[in-house]
Enzyme design. Structure first.
Site, PDB file in Angstrom:
ATOM      1  N   ALA A  33       1.117  -1.345   0.075  1.00 14.85           N
ATOM      2  CA  ALA A  33      -0.077  -0.059  -0.043  1.00 14.85           C
ATOM      3  C   ALA A  33       1.056   1.323   0.069  1.00 14.85           C
ATOM      4  CB  ALA A  33      -0.877  -0.032   1.231  1.00 14.85           C
ATOM      5  N   GLY A  51       0.558  -5.093   0.958  1.00 15.05           N
ATOM      6  CA  GLY A  51      -0.492  -5.115  -0.132  1.00 15.05           C
ATOM      7  C   GLY A  51      -0.467  -5.945  -1.325  1.00 15.05           C
ATOM      8  N   GLU A  65      -0.553  -9.571  -0.467  1.00 16.38           N
ATOM      9  CA  GLU A  65      -2.070  -9.698  -0.346  1.00 16.38           C
ATOM     10  C   GLU A  65      -2.642  -9.506  -1.809  1.00 16.38           C
ATOM     11  OE1 GLU A  65      -1.716  -6.346   2.290  1.00 16.38           O
ATOM     12  OE2 GLU A  65      -2.913  -7.629   3.893  1.00 16.38           O
ATOM     13  N   GLU A  82       4.344  -5.162   7.512  1.00 16.40           N
ATOM     14  CA  GLU A  82       3.709  -4.078   7.864  1.00 16.40           C
ATOM     15  C   GLU A  82       3.725  -3.555   9.502  1.00 16.40           C
ATOM     16  OE1 GLU A  82       2.328  -6.292   6.040  1.00 16.40           O
ATOM     17  OE2 GLU A  82       0.674  -5.468   4.577  1.00 16.40           O
TER      18      GLU A  82
HETATM   19  N1  CAA Z   1       4.795   3.025  -0.835  1.00 17.91           N
HETATM   20  C1  CAA Z   1       5.137   4.359  -1.410  1.00 17.91           C
HETATM   21  N2  CAA Z   1       6.270   4.517  -2.132  1.00 17.91           N
HETATM   22  C2  CAA Z   1       6.915   3.308  -2.078  1.00 17.91           C
HETATM   23  C3  CAA Z   1       6.497   2.175  -1.662  1.00 17.91           C
HETATM   24  C4  CAA Z   1       5.402   2.107  -0.813  1.00 17.91           C
HETATM   25  N3  CAA Z   1       5.066   0.767  -0.316  1.00 17.91           N
HETATM   26  N4  CAA Z   1       7.649   1.069  -1.848  1.00 17.91           N
HETATM   27  C5  CAA Z   1       8.432   1.966  -2.528  1.00 17.91           C
HETATM   28  N5  CAA Z   1       8.072   3.099  -2.702  1.00 17.91           N
HETATM   29  C6  CAA Z   1       8.916   4.185  -3.417  1.00 17.91           C
HETATM   30  C7  CAA Z   1       9.894   4.808  -2.599  1.00 17.91           C
HETATM   31  O1  CAA Z   1       9.664   5.674  -1.701  1.00 17.91           O
HETATM   32  C8  CAA Z   1      11.076   5.328  -3.541  1.00 17.91           C
HETATM   33  O2  CAA Z   1      10.511   6.686  -3.899  1.00 17.91           O
HETATM   34  P1  CAA Z   1      11.395   7.751  -4.408  1.00 17.91           P
HETATM   35  O3  CAA Z   1      12.312   7.269  -5.460  1.00 17.91           O
HETATM   36  O4  CAA Z   1      10.563   8.970  -4.485  1.00 17.91           O
HETATM   37  O5  CAA Z   1      12.393   7.973  -3.158  1.00 17.91           O
HETATM   38  C9  CAA Z   1      10.717   4.402  -4.775  1.00 17.91           C
HETATM   39  O6  CAA Z   1       9.497   3.934  -4.563  1.00 17.91           O
HETATM   40  C10 CAA Z   1      11.855   3.402  -5.011  1.00 17.91           C
HETATM   41  O7  CAA Z   1      11.877   2.608  -3.650  1.00 17.91           O
HETATM   42  P2  CAA Z   1      13.414   2.376  -3.018  1.00 17.91           P
HETATM   43  O8  CAA Z   1      14.154   3.569  -3.224  1.00 17.91           O
HETATM   44  O9  CAA Z   1      12.872   2.247  -1.584  1.00 17.91           O
HETATM   45  O10 CAA Z   1      13.867   1.188  -3.601  1.00 17.91           O
HETATM   46  P3  CAA Z   1      15.093   0.083  -2.879  1.00 17.91           P
HETATM   47  O11 CAA Z   1      15.347  -0.746  -4.089  1.00 17.91           O
HETATM   48  O12 CAA Z   1      15.733   0.831  -2.347  1.00 17.91           O
HETATM   49  O13 CAA Z   1      13.962  -0.721  -1.929  1.00 17.91           O
HETATM   50  C11 CAA Z   1      11.717  -1.957  -1.485  1.00 17.91           C
HETATM   51  C12 CAA Z   1      12.844  -1.504  -2.547  1.00 17.91           C
HETATM   52  C13 CAA Z   1      12.647  -3.215  -0.410  1.00 17.91           C
HETATM   53  C14 CAA Z   1      10.602  -2.419  -1.834  1.00 17.91           C
HETATM   54  C15 CAA Z   1      11.539  -0.661  -0.410  1.00 17.91           C
HETATM   55  O14 CAA Z   1      10.763   0.361  -1.309  1.00 17.91           O
HETATM   56  C16 CAA Z   1      10.442  -0.746   0.500  1.00 17.91           C
HETATM   57  O15 CAA Z   1      10.780  -1.360   1.675  1.00 17.91           O
HETATM   58  N6  CAA Z   1       9.077  -0.382   0.172  1.00 17.91           N
HETATM   59  C17 CAA Z   1       8.006  -0.447   0.899  1.00 17.91           C
HETATM   60  C18 CAA Z   1       7.513  -1.904   1.203  1.00 17.91           C
HETATM   61  C19 CAA Z   1       6.512  -2.003   2.246  1.00 17.91           C
HETATM   62  O16 CAA Z   1       6.845  -1.686   3.704  1.00 17.91           O
HETATM   63  N7  CAA Z   1       5.360  -2.376   2.210  1.00 17.91           N
HETATM   64  C20 CAA Z   1       4.018  -2.489   2.794  1.00 17.91           C
HETATM   65  C21 CAA Z   1       3.391  -1.199   2.841  1.00 17.91           C
HETATM   66  S1  CAA Z   1       2.108  -1.335   4.308  1.00 17.91           S
HETATM   67  C22 CAA Z   1       1.090  -2.352   3.399  1.00 17.91           C
HETATM   68  O17 CAA Z   1       1.034  -2.672   2.391  1.00 17.91           O
HETATM   69  C23 CAA Z   1      -0.281  -2.212   4.299  1.00 17.91           C
HETATM   70  C24 CAA Z   1      -1.355  -3.366   3.977  1.00 17.91           C
HETATM   71  O18 CAA Z   1      -1.535  -4.394   4.485  1.00 17.91           O
HETATM   72  C25 CAA Z   1      -2.039  -3.304   2.669  1.00 17.91           C
END
Ligand code: CAA
Length: 258
Positions: free
Chosen positions: A64, A109, A112, A132
């Site tokens: 998400a 998400g 999911e 999460e």
């Molecule tokens: N939401 C918003 N933006 C996101 C995102 C997310 N879930 N995942 C990645 N992005 C964005 C980053 O902020 C980044 O944006 P900028 O270039 O503007 O800084 C861009 O995508 C590229 O990401 P990274 O620079 O972080 O890329 P990376 O290769 O270093 O890492 C990753 C990749 C490990 C996937 C890392 O991006 C990450 O950990 N993302 C978040 C994953 C996460 O926590 N997901 C769960 C969200 S909560 C949820 O989903 C709740 C639910 O139950 C529905």
């Protein structure tokens, strides 16, 4: 549609989540667009299988949208979860078979979303996880429900409590994905699988999907009765006559899907 691309060919619809700059993270708008596409395709008689994938080479869906979620109130958080849960349930209950082609990160998400699909194929660079609790929330797009049903309660709890990210090989080992392919092969193999299913009696495939999905939410006796009713319904179709005639006549069946 701003964040969803749809391509259709030979009865297969490929839905692509297209926000590569955010690793295809699901914001409210994307969820609403996805919901609309799913509802439209569900009504279509000329689409037999659906593939869901992510744009780019890095991510299926990285969860998400954290930027959007950060300032949500409790009520807004619940609304977002309810929206996603509804869209994902609609995916799960589509009359068509839905295959996730997981081409990279499938986190939160994203994991999911893949679990709402009937079958998951992954590329060797796919990574799965439920991060999460590391963000101070819980999986809210039905991950606490679908993950234990797919991989068992113990492994689901370990993945959710630790937020450990697992690779495609481990996802295959625990039964989270059906098959793993090299990234350049993934879409070709996904289409091959869709085509293989499309050669079967598709009305029967759809009933089998309904029997599995609905039966798992019933007590065993009700589920058996439900299955028997759907089994009976098959005998009202041309496909049943054709399938059994073809067997007896030692030829390939030509199904019409009705
Ligand atoms: N939401 C918003 N933006 C996101 C995102 C997310 N879930 N995942 C990645 N992005 C964005 C980053 O902020 C980044 O944006 P900028 O270039 O503007 O800084 C861009 O995508 C590229 O990401 P990274 O620079 O972080 O890329 P990376 O290769 O270093 O890492 C990753 C990749 C490990 C996937 C890392 O991006 C990450 O950990 N993302 C978040 C994953 C996460 O926590 N997901 C769960 C969200 S909560 C949820 O989903 C709740 C639910 O139950 C529905």
């Amino acid at each position: 549609m701003e964040n969803i691309k749809v391509k259709e060919e030979n009865g297969i619809s490929v839905i692509c989540i297209d926000r590569p700059k955010s690793l295809n993270a699901l914001n409210t708008q994307t969820l609403k667009e996805l919901g609309q596409v799913i509802n439209d395709i569900s009504e279509r008689k000329d689409i037999y299988t659906v593939i869901i994938t992510g744009s780019g080479e890095k991510a299926f869906v990285a969860g998400a949208d954290i930027t959007e979620m950060k300032s949500k109130s409790a009520i807004e958080g619940r609304e977002m979860a309810k929206l996603a849960q509804k869209v994902f349930s609609n995916i799960e209950n589509m009359p068509q078979v839905v295959i996730a082609a997981v081409n990279g990160y499938a986190l939160g998400g994203g994991c999911e979303l893949s679990m709402a699909c009937d079958i998951r194929l992954a590329s060797t660079n796919a990574k799965f996880g439920q991060p999460e609790v590391g963000l101070g929330i819980i999986p809210g797009f039905a991950g606490t429900q679908r993950l234990p049903r797919l991989v068992g309660k113990g492994i689901a709890k370990e993945l959710i409590f630790t937020t450990d990210m697992i690779d495609a090989k481990e996802a295959y080992r625990i039964g989270l994905v059906n098959k793993v392919y090299e990234p350049e092969e993934l879409m070709e193999k996904t289409i091959e699988l869709a085509q293989k299913i499309m050669k079967k009696g598709l009305f029967a495939v759809s009933l089998a999907k309904s029997a599995i999905n609905n039966g798992l939410n019933m007590d065993t006796e009700s589920a058996y009765a439900f299955e028997a009713n759907l089994f009976g319904l098959c005998f009202s179709t041309d496909d049943q006559t054709e399938g059994m005639s073809a067997f007896i006549e030692k030829r390939k069946a030509l199904f019409k899907g009705c």
